[in-house]
Design a protein around this motif. Structure first.
Motif, PDB file in Angstrom:
ATOM      1  N   UNK A   4      41.546  31.843  24.518  1.00 47.62           N
ATOM      2  CA  UNK A   4      42.052  30.587  23.845  1.00 47.62           C
ATOM      3  C   UNK A   4      43.504  29.971  24.418  1.00 47.62           C
ATOM      4  N   UNK A   5      43.294  28.885  24.782  1.00 52.87           N
ATOM      5  CA  UNK A   5      43.841  27.877  25.312  1.00 52.87           C
ATOM      6  C   UNK A   5      43.731  26.186  25.015  1.00 52.87           C
ATOM      7  N   UNK A   6      45.326  25.955  24.868  1.00 52.46           N
ATOM      8  CA  UNK A   6      44.639  24.255  23.997  1.00 52.46           C
ATOM      9  C   UNK A   6      45.365  23.931  25.639  1.00 52.46           C
ATOM     10  N   UNK A   7      44.575  22.569  25.978  1.00 48.72           N
ATOM     11  CA  UNK A   7      45.296  21.648  27.098  1.00 48.72           C
ATOM     12  C   UNK A   7      45.960  21.017  26.299  1.00 48.72           C
ATOM     13  N   UNK A   8      46.811  20.436  27.595  1.00 51.55           N
ATOM     14  CA  UNK A   8      48.167  19.739  27.706  1.00 51.55           C
ATOM     15  C   UNK A   8      47.216  18.415  27.365  1.00 51.55           C
ATOM     16  N   UNK A   9      46.530  18.054  27.192  1.00 54.03           N
ATOM     17  CA  UNK A   9      45.511  16.823  26.826  1.00 54.03           C
ATOM     18  C   UNK A   9      44.998  16.678  25.345  1.00 54.03           C
ATOM     19  N   UNK A  10      44.643  17.641  24.951  1.00 47.82           N
ATOM     20  CA  UNK A  10      44.291  17.647  23.596  1.00 47.82           C
ATOM     21  C   UNK A  10      44.729  16.752  22.959  1.00 47.82           C
ATOM     22  N   UNK A  11      43.928  16.011  22.101  1.00 51.65           N
ATOM     23  CA  UNK A  11      44.760  14.665  21.446  1.00 51.65           C
ATOM     24  C   UNK A  11      44.724  16.031  19.669  1.00 51.65           C
ATOM     25  N   UNK A  12      44.466  16.871  19.470  1.00 55.32           N
ATOM     26  CA  UNK A  12      44.839  17.461  17.860  1.00 55.32           C
ATOM     27  C   UNK A  12      44.850  18.994  18.429  1.00 55.32           C
ATOM     28  N   UNK A  13      45.697  19.204  18.638  1.00 55.18           N
ATOM     29  CA  UNK A  13      45.910  20.639  18.930  1.00 55.18           C
ATOM     30  C   UNK A  13      46.207  21.121  17.961  1.00 55.18           C
ATOM     31  N   UNK A  14      46.979  21.218  16.470  1.00 60.51           N
ATOM     32  CA  UNK A  14      46.793  21.339  15.419  1.00 60.51           C
ATOM     33  C   UNK A  14      45.489  22.045  14.455  1.00 60.51           C
ATOM     34  N   UNK A  15      44.290  20.666  14.608  1.00 62.81           N
ATOM     35  CA  UNK A  15      42.959  21.369  14.539  1.00 62.81           C
ATOM     36  C   UNK A  15      42.438  22.058  15.160  1.00 62.81           C
ATOM     37  N   UNK A  16      42.973  22.373  16.307  1.00 62.86           N
ATOM     38  CA  UNK A  16      42.171  23.484  17.612  1.00 62.86           C
ATOM     39  C   UNK A  16      42.495  24.880  16.639  1.00 62.86           C
ATOM     40  N   UNK A  17      43.759  24.450  16.746  1.00 60.23           N
ATOM     41  CA  UNK A  17      44.565  26.200  16.709  1.00 60.23           C
ATOM     42  C   UNK A  17      43.923  26.445  14.717  1.00 60.23           C
ATOM     43  N   UNK A  18      44.104  25.782  13.958  1.00 57.70           N
ATOM     44  CA  UNK A  18      43.151  26.086  12.735  1.00 57.70           C
ATOM     45  C   UNK A  18      41.609  26.655  13.317  1.00 57.70           C
ATOM     46  N   UNK A  19      41.281  26.046  13.866  1.00 60.27           N
ATOM     47  CA  UNK A  19      39.539  26.450  14.050  1.00 60.27           C
ATOM     48  C   UNK A  19      39.801  27.911  14.144  1.00 60.27           C
ATOM     49  N   UNK A  20      40.415  27.890  15.374  1.00 60.76           N
ATOM     50  CA  UNK A  20      40.612  29.619  15.736  1.00 60.76           C
ATOM     51  C   UNK A  20      40.745  30.378  15.249  1.00 60.76           C
ATOM     52  N   UNK A  21      41.742  30.236  14.675  1.00 58.75           N
ATOM     53  CA  UNK A  21      42.151  31.235  13.553  1.00 58.75           C
ATOM     54  C   UNK A  21      41.930  31.994  12.370  1.00 58.75           C
ATOM     55  N   UNK A  22      41.086  30.923  12.099  1.00 58.57           N
ATOM     56  CA  UNK A  22      39.586  31.529  10.493  1.00 58.57           C
ATOM     57  C   UNK A  22      39.765  32.810  11.279  1.00 58.57           C
ATOM     58  N   UNK A  23      39.134  32.907  13.367  1.00 62.42           N
ATOM     59  CA  UNK A  23      38.464  34.322  13.557  1.00 62.42           C
ATOM     60  C   UNK A  23      39.551  36.171  13.254  1.00 62.42           C
TER      61      UNK A  23
END
Length: 562
Positions: free
Chosen positions: A383-402
């Motif tokens: 799981x990698x977040x690109x530098x162009x992601x507008x919502x990195x915090x949400x992306x992390x919460x999305x994956x952290x549940x797993x």
């Protein structure tokens, strides 16, 4: 460099907001799960302040009052995902359909066939302005992560307390498992990805030997242990008609060249630091890093496998090995020995014939190492977040549940009563899913539209009882238990390298790997005979390609984790 400056500015703003906020910052909240007795840590506001005033330490789009939904208003993230051979489009997978409803985050999937994964990653990383928000299950190596991170293409998750704040489940797992932290952290302290993790012997031992017990019984043979036993059993499987059809159509053993050498190298003490570094381990006589593929012991491994090949005891078409071919051989009762992590790619009738070997193969000097052992990581770059992601915090919460017990169960099994039931032994898929295997589908095919975990590199933890993989089935699980006493005492995690070391790994070690892979096949098939002259020429060539520099890099990387 412009991309890196923009990232730094955005993260600096986040840190400033956190510093200026009141004491009611993000804390851990425990939520009861209807599917699991364990709790989930969430990046939610646990303050007793009941005012409706928003918490300025977090972006306003996040819902910090409860676990789900993650966002106050729906947002969309684009996700590039690796798609296995029997997997359909990820928008059709039940787990992710349900997860969109739970989180309020819509996903635009970019499905990439695994065979062109590397090419598509490189194209995406260089497509400034059009990068996906997330790379999922793309198995991006630490070497490439460092390069993409240095280029500013992907987000450094070690900054601004991102992981502590928005991925507390993963952060806790990483802190509790030092080898995970070592593997995920670059020499300069950056963390660019969340990994696929493992937490049981059945998943840590990523290859087991399964032998056709029916054939052994038909021939009155015991399971092989020594290198001589293995030759004799494979010989009998080839020439003594174990399937009883009167035709010499048996294939005693089929596997790729790389797995064949790894399967037998432990008989000569090679691979004594686990599976993450297939060409390097420690020379126990000197304490120095050793290049396995140029060791004298590796020559003996190749001589042994060459004899098996010459005598018809391994598949003559091993260079084109795939699981589909093995499955067909099992269906026709033509396969004697199978090496894999489980039996999921084989027809269901394989369970009636195959069992795990009871002991690792033993060599002429008593060496009995089973090198197919992972650290607490299955793989990095899940799981990698690109530098162009507008919502990195949400992306992390999305994956952290797993990375919570509840999320692991959901990721692997789905929803209780809909796709799985709870049993006395744990969990199992609903009958309508398991019945698909009676229709001729493999396990991975049967669950492909339910859960995304097939083909590995999943950003979660493979952990009993929440992991639905066939590794935890009785036969593979017992096979792992049998092999566990023979695994290395010290298992190296994935190493991280400096930019300079990275260049040596890419520019020197990659060509060395290509050359040793080619020569391994030639030695096995006899296209290059194995004698003192040819072996010296082979070893000298590898050293001339720059092996000493690579060994220095490995020594430095190893020193950093001691």
């Amino acid at each position: 460099m412009k991309r890196k400056s923009m990232i730094a500015l955005a993260l600096a703003s986040t840190m400033l907001l956190s510093a200026c906020s009141s004491s009611n910052g993000a804390s851990d909240t425990t939520n009861s799960s209807s599917n699991s007795s364990s709790s989930t840590t969430n990046a939610t506001n646990n303050s007793e302040n009941t005012t409706s005033e928003p918490d300025s330490s977090h972006p306003s789009y996040l819902n910090m009052d409860s676990q789900f939904p993650i966002v106050n208003e729906p947002i969309t993230l684009t996700v590039m995902v690796s798609q296995g051979a029997v997997q359909g489009d990820f928008e059709d997978i039940y787990v992710f359909q349900q997860y969109e409803e739970m989180t309020g985050i819509n996903i635009e999937w970019i499905n990439v066939p695994s065979g062109v994964r590397s090419e598509r990653i490189n194209l995406a990383m260089n497509d400034v302005g059009n990068m996906p928000d997330i790379f999922l299950k793309m198995n991006i190596s630490s070497v490439n992560q460092l390069q993409y991170g240095d280029d500013g293409a992907i987000l450094d998750l070690s900054q601004a307390n991102l992981l502590e704040t928005y991925a507390p489940n993963f952060y806790s797992f990483m802190e509790d498992n030092p080898n995970v932290k070592q593997s995920q952290t670059s020499p300069n302290g950056e963390i660019y990805s969340l990994p696929a993790a493992v937490d049981s012997p059945a998943t840590k031992i990523n290859r087991k030997i399964f032998i056709n017990q029916t054939w052994l019984d038909n021939l009155g043979l015991a399971q092989p242990v020594t290198y001589e036993d293995w030759y004799n059993v494979l010989y009998a499987f080839k020439y003594d008609d174990p399937n009883g059809n009167g035709i010499q159509d048996e294939i005693p053993l089929t596997q790729s060249a790389g797995n064949l050498t790894s399967m037998f190298q432990g008989m000569w003490g090679l691979g004594n630091r686990g599976i993450h570094h297939t060409s390097f381990d420690i020379d126990e006589t000197t304490g120095s890093v050793r290049h396995i593929k140029t060791a004298d012991e590796y020559r003996e491994v190749l001589e042994y496998i060459h004899k098996l090949y010459t005598d018809g005891l391994i598949d003559p078409e091993f260079l084109t090995y795939n699981d589909q071919k093995a499955s067909a051989l099992v269906s026709n009762d033509q396969l004697g020995v199978y090496l894999n992590t489980n039996l999921a790619m084989l027809p269901k009738e394989a369970e009636e014939h195959f069992v795990g070997i009871e002991a690792a193969p033993m060599g002429p000097n008593g060496d009995q190492v089973w090198s197919f052992m992972r650290s607490s990581l299955h793989s990095t770059g899940a799981f990698i977040i690109s530098s162009e992601c507008e919502y990195p915090e949400a992306a992390l919460q999305w994956v952290d549940y797993f990375f919570s017990d509840e999320g692991m169960l959901f990721y692997h099994y789905g929803v209780e009563g809909e796709t799985y039931i709870q049993t006395d032994d744990g969990y199992e898929f609903m009958p309508y899913i398991l019945d698909r295997m009676d229709e001729g589908k493999s396990y991975d095919e049967a669950i492909a539209d339910i859960t995304p975990y097939g083909y590995g590199n999943n950003p979660t933890v493979m952990k009993a009882p929440y992991f639905a993989g066939a590794e935890e089935d009785p036969i593979p699980s017992q096979a792992a238990a049998n092999l566990l006493p023979y695994t290395p005492d010290e298992v190296w995690p994935f190493f991280n390298y400096t930019i300079e070391e990275n260049k040596i790994i890419t520019d020197i070690n990659s060509p060395i790997n290509s050359y040793t892979t080619q020569k391994t096949a030639e030695f096995i098939m006899g296209q290059t005979p194995i004698n003192d002259d040819t072996w010296k020429e082979y070893v000298d060539t590898v050293y001339a390609m720059g092996l000493e520099q690579v060994l220095e890099v490995y020594e430095a990387a190893y020193a950093r984790i001691k």
